[in-house]
Enzyme design. Structure first.
Site, mmCIF file in Angstrom:
data_model
loop_
_atom_site.group_PDB
_atom_site.id
_atom_site.type_symbol
_atom_site.label_atom_id
_atom_site.label_comp_id
_atom_site.label_asym_id
_atom_site.label_seq_id
_atom_site.Cartn_x
_atom_site.Cartn_y
_atom_site.Cartn_z
ATOM 1 N N LYS A 250 0.846 -1.190 0.000
ATOM 2 C CA LYS A 250 0.000 0.000 0.000
ATOM 3 C C LYS A 250 0.882 1.240 0.000
ATOM 4 O O LYS A 250 1.468 1.598 1.013
ATOM 5 C CB LYS A 250 -0.900 0.050 1.240
ATOM 6 C CG LYS A 250 -1.999 1.096 1.064
ATOM 7 C CD LYS A 250 -2.548 1.617 2.367
ATOM 8 C CE LYS A 250 -1.984 2.950 2.769
ATOM 9 N NZ LYS A 250 -2.042 4.031 1.784
ATOM 10 N N GLY B 100 6.505 5.545 8.118
ATOM 11 C CA GLY B 100 5.607 6.686 8.119
ATOM 12 C C GLY B 100 5.725 7.419 9.434
ATOM 13 O O GLY B 100 6.754 7.355 10.115
ATOM 14 N N SER B 101 4.642 8.082 9.807
ATOM 15 C CA SER B 101 4.700 8.928 10.999
ATOM 16 C C SER B 101 4.604 8.079 12.269
ATOM 17 O O SER B 101 4.062 6.973 12.258
ATOM 18 C CB SER B 101 3.554 9.938 10.952
ATOM 19 O OG SER B 101 2.325 9.255 10.931
ATOM 20 N N VAL C 253 0.855 7.018 13.466
ATOM 21 C CA VAL C 253 0.247 5.950 12.655
ATOM 22 C C VAL C 253 0.994 4.635 12.903
ATOM 23 O O VAL C 253 0.392 3.575 13.089
ATOM 24 C CB VAL C 253 0.235 6.322 11.148
ATOM 25 C CG1 VAL C 253 -0.246 5.145 10.308
ATOM 26 C CG2 VAL C 253 -0.647 7.536 10.896
ATOM 27 N N GLY C 254 2.311 4.716 12.961
ATOM 28 C CA GLY C 254 3.110 3.502 13.185
ATOM 29 C C GLY C 254 2.792 2.861 14.523
ATOM 30 O O GLY C 254 2.661 1.632 14.623
ATOM 31 N N GLU D 89 9.495 2.056 10.802
ATOM 32 C CA GLU D 89 10.494 3.124 10.603
ATOM 33 C C GLU D 89 9.709 4.427 10.648
ATOM 34 O O GLU D 89 8.867 4.674 9.788
ATOM 35 C CB GLU D 89 11.204 2.969 9.258
ATOM 36 C CG GLU D 89 11.993 1.675 9.118
ATOM 37 C CD GLU D 89 13.158 1.556 10.084
ATOM 38 O OE1 GLU D 89 13.552 2.566 10.705
ATOM 39 O OE2 GLU D 89 13.668 0.435 10.244
ATOM 40 N N CYS E 162 12.731 11.782 6.617
ATOM 41 C CA CYS E 162 12.768 11.360 8.016
ATOM 42 C C CYS E 162 14.134 11.682 8.618
ATOM 43 O O CYS E 162 14.257 11.869 9.817
ATOM 44 C CB CYS E 162 12.465 9.880 8.127
ATOM 45 S SG CYS E 162 13.515 8.894 7.068
ATOM 46 N N GLU F 224 8.323 16.692 15.063
ATOM 47 C CA GLU F 224 8.713 16.573 13.667
ATOM 48 C C GLU F 224 7.862 17.529 12.825
ATOM 49 O O GLU F 224 6.640 17.511 12.930
ATOM 50 C CB GLU F 224 8.506 15.136 13.171
ATOM 51 C CG GLU F 224 8.977 14.965 11.749
ATOM 52 C CD GLU F 224 8.824 13.538 11.239
ATOM 53 O OE1 GLU F 224 7.729 12.988 11.363
ATOM 54 O OE2 GLU F 224 9.811 13.003 10.717
HETATM 55 P P1 NAP Z 1 1.814 8.591 7.440
HETATM 56 O O1 NAP Z 1 0.759 9.602 7.391
HETATM 57 O O2 NAP Z 1 2.106 7.934 8.739
HETATM 58 O O3 NAP Z 1 1.445 7.494 6.349
HETATM 59 C C1 NAP Z 1 2.333 6.442 5.995
HETATM 60 C C2 NAP Z 1 1.548 5.352 5.292
HETATM 61 O O4 NAP Z 1 0.638 4.777 6.234
HETATM 62 C C3 NAP Z 1 0.704 5.855 4.140
HETATM 63 O O5 NAP Z 1 0.692 4.881 3.122
HETATM 64 C C4 NAP Z 1 -0.650 5.995 4.784
HETATM 65 O O6 NAP Z 1 -1.710 5.936 3.884
HETATM 66 C C5 NAP Z 1 -0.655 4.778 5.681
HETATM 67 N N1 NAP Z 1 -1.644 4.798 6.745
HETATM 68 C C6 NAP Z 1 -2.256 5.842 7.326
HETATM 69 N N2 NAP Z 1 -3.097 5.421 8.287
HETATM 70 C C7 NAP Z 1 -3.026 4.067 8.311
HETATM 71 C C8 NAP Z 1 -3.650 3.051 9.068
HETATM 72 N N3 NAP Z 1 -4.516 3.330 10.022
HETATM 73 N N4 NAP Z 1 -3.340 1.753 8.811
HETATM 74 C C9 NAP Z 1 -2.446 1.439 7.852
HETATM 75 N N5 NAP Z 1 -1.812 2.369 7.105
HETATM 76 C C10 NAP Z 1 -2.093 3.665 7.328
HETATM 77 O O7 NAP Z 1 3.193 9.185 6.926
HETATM 78 P P2 NAP Z 1 3.396 10.117 5.660
HETATM 79 O O8 NAP Z 1 2.743 11.420 5.946
HETATM 80 O O9 NAP Z 1 3.031 9.392 4.421
HETATM 81 O O10 NAP Z 1 4.988 10.250 5.653
HETATM 82 C C11 NAP Z 1 5.687 11.112 6.469
HETATM 83 C C12 NAP Z 1 6.184 10.416 7.729
HETATM 84 O O11 NAP Z 1 6.985 9.285 7.377
HETATM 85 C C13 NAP Z 1 7.084 11.276 8.580
HETATM 86 O O12 NAP Z 1 6.738 11.135 9.936
HETATM 87 C C14 NAP Z 1 8.465 10.702 8.341
HETATM 88 O O13 NAP Z 1 9.386 10.913 9.360
HETATM 89 C C15 NAP Z 1 8.175 9.271 8.164
HETATM 90 N N6 NAP Z 1 9.267 8.614 7.454
HETATM 91 C C16 NAP Z 1 10.109 7.792 8.162
HETATM 92 C C17 NAP Z 1 11.184 7.174 7.530
HETATM 93 C C18 NAP Z 1 12.102 6.246 8.276
HETATM 94 O O14 NAP Z 1 12.693 5.384 7.647
HETATM 95 N N7 NAP Z 1 12.250 6.361 9.579
HETATM 96 C C19 NAP Z 1 11.401 7.384 6.164
HETATM 97 C C20 NAP Z 1 10.533 8.237 5.482
HETATM 98 C C21 NAP Z 1 9.460 8.835 6.133
HETATM 99 P P3 NAP Z 1 -2.537 7.242 3.399
HETATM 100 O O15 NAP Z 1 -2.064 7.506 2.056
HETATM 101 O O16 NAP Z 1 -3.934 6.806 3.451
HETATM 102 O O17 NAP Z 1 -2.256 8.345 4.386
#
Ligand code: NAP
Ligand code: MG
Length: 487
Positions: A179, A232-233, A236-237, A254, A288, A388
């Protein structure tokens, strides 16, 4: 992105090799020019997500039993196709995510390299033999795939990051339901298409394009799922972690970061400023691993701040498809509101922007452009120093000593990456021991990866796992212990 009643969406999920359309459609727009519709997508619902799980489950044994060289060849061919199609893919990536074309091209070629790297790892599975306590017994371990893996990815590195999960999962014989983030569907379809054109059997990779809120539970709790890898965030994680724990699933997280660059007196300040600017503003700060705190010894704080400010002013905001542009817009209206909200709050808290500090004006006013921003007069308790932001915003925090610097560097819930600028080797070594992060760098920006080494964070930035390099096999495989006796 808005839900519409568009009748013929451009893109759909791919389940068992076949497009699957849901009943709702959404539209993705170009963040540099939101009036421009990039694509329309038929969104997956829970039923389609479940069908994807079943397709992955049905395809698993065949792929597991495909020889490692044959699996590797598919990944090699996919790598070749990504390179060959890089111009088209990168344009689509830029139009839907907003990073510059140069960044998108680099990221696409990085994805190809990652596929090649894991193609080789398919052949590099290790196991161990042991002397048995029985003299007529052969005793050894071998690695096996975990099974069906759910891959959930964010939008900020829409091709390299999914590739390092998908390539590793496939190399070790797992099947996948992926996804991607909803706002980067074209990039995701390019990856899935490269794999199927490379000969990946139908059902081994299934793409479900839908909202996390609607299909997330299926991806985490379906009986067919063995493991969930999420980037992701943090909120959510952590919610996924709780759901996965309840369903007894293996989970890899992550998450976010609040990464510091620490600058000590005696460092090369021009070099530090340049690296901080790259770390904070490259990819529009939507990494990130982005630098968001600059912790600097007070004796050099004014000079460093001036130099960072100068570098911040050198970024060229503009259409990310234009070769002269060095920083694109943030990825969505949601991101824009979040970043501007943090900027407002920083001012209310008493901080002062010495560079940027607002949305871009003039010709760029319609796009989601934010100026590279540097705040001073920041207190460690301010939101801008703790949370963040995920945009082109850095906060300068002066300190009086190395001890205060390391305490401040560790003073957030996050622990992804950090960097130190110094000419003192002893302090550099001490910093690498004392910083509580998964990655630490000396005299470099906080951002960037090499794909053959482990990547991941500690504290609220992760969950104890590492990705990339050989570390990936710890998540994507399980050990089986085999006892064999003659009759
Ligand atoms: P996000 O809002 O947490 O979303 C990440 C993914 O999770 C998206 O595909 C999202 O789908 C999905 N999602 C949302 N709610 C969910 C649920 N209840 N169950 C399953 N999946 C769900 O993060 P983002 O805004 O896309 O990305 C930014 C974040 O990613 C930042 O916090 C950043 O630090 C983090 N990040 C971390 C790393 C690392 O390796 N540590 C690398 C890159 C980014 P939708 O499209 O529906 O929202
Ligand atoms: Mg989000």
């Amino acid at each position: 992105m808005t839900t519409t009643t568009h009748t013929t969406p451009d893109l759909a999920s791919i389940v068992g090799g076949t497009p699957r359309r849901g009943s709702t459609t959404s539209t993705s727009v170009n963040p540099a020019n939101p009036a421009e519709v990039v694509t329309t997508i038929s969104l997956a619902d829970a039923e389609i997500a479940a069908a994807a799980m079943e397709a992955a489950s049905a395809a698993f044994v065949g792929w597991q039993n495909t020889s490692a060289p044959a699996r590797g060849e598919v990944l090699q061919r996919a790598a070749h196709l990504l390179d060959e199609r890089a111009d088209t893919i990168a344009r689509d990536l830029t139009r839907e995510e907003g990073k510059t074309l140069a960044e998108a091209l680099r990221e696409t070629h990085l994805a190809a390299k990652i596929f090649r790297y894991y193609a080789a790892q398919a052949l590099d599975q290790d196991g161990e033999t042991y002397p048995s306590q029985q003299s007529d017994q052969l005793l050894f371990t071998r690695r096996e795939p975990v099974g069906v893996v759910s891959v959930i990815t964010p939008w900020n590195f829409p091709i390299s990051l999914p590739s390092w999960k998908v390539a590793a999962a496939l190399a070790f014989g797992n099947s996948v339901v992926w996804k991607p983030a909803e706002i980067v569907p074209r990039t995701a379809v390019h990856v899935a298409t490269a794999l199927s054109d490379a000969g990946l059997p139908s059902g081994v990779l299934n793409l479900v394009i839908g909202r996390g809120s609607q299909i997330g539970d299926v991806l985490v709790t379906h009986p067919a799922v063995a493991a969930v890898t999420f980037t992701g965030s943090t909120p959510v994680g952590q919610a996924i972690q709780a759901t996965a724990a309840g369903a007894g699933k293996k989970v890899q997280l992550e998450l976010g970061g609040k990464n510091p660059s620490v600058v000590l007196a005696g460092a090369d300040l021009e070099h530090a400023a340049r690296q901080i600017s790259i770390g904070a503003f490259g990819a529009t700060g939507q990494k990130c691993t982005a630098t968001s705190r600059v912790i600097v010894e007070r004796s050099v704080a004014a000079e460093l701040t001036d130099r960072v400010k100068e570098h911040a002013g050198q970024w060229v905001l503009g259409d990310p498809l234009d070769a002269a542009t060095t920083i694109g817009p943030v990825a969505s209206d949601d991101q824009l509101q979040t970043v501007l909200g943090y900027i407002d709050r920083a001012r209310q808290d008493g901080a002062r922007a010495v560079a940027g500090g607002s949305r871009a004006e003039g010709a760029l006013v319609d796009g989601y452009f934010v100026q590279p921003t540097v705040f001073v007069d920041v207190e460690p308790s301010h939101a801008i120093a703790r949370e963040e932001i995920f945009g082109p915003v850095a906060a300068v925090l002066p300190v009086d000593s190395y001890e205060e610097a390391i305490a401040e560097a560790n003073n957030t819930p996050f622990g992804l990456t950090a960097s130190l600028f110094t000419n003192d080797l002893s302090l550099a070594l001490r910093f690498t021991r004392e910083i509580r992060t998964g990655i630490v760098r000396v005299n470099q920006a906080t951002s960037g990866i090499e794909y053959h080494v482990p990547f991941g964070g500690t504290k609220a930035s992760g969950h104890g796992h590492r990705e990339l390099g050989k570390a990936a096999r710890e998540f994507f495989t399980e050990m089986k212990t085999v006892y064999i006796s003659g009759l």
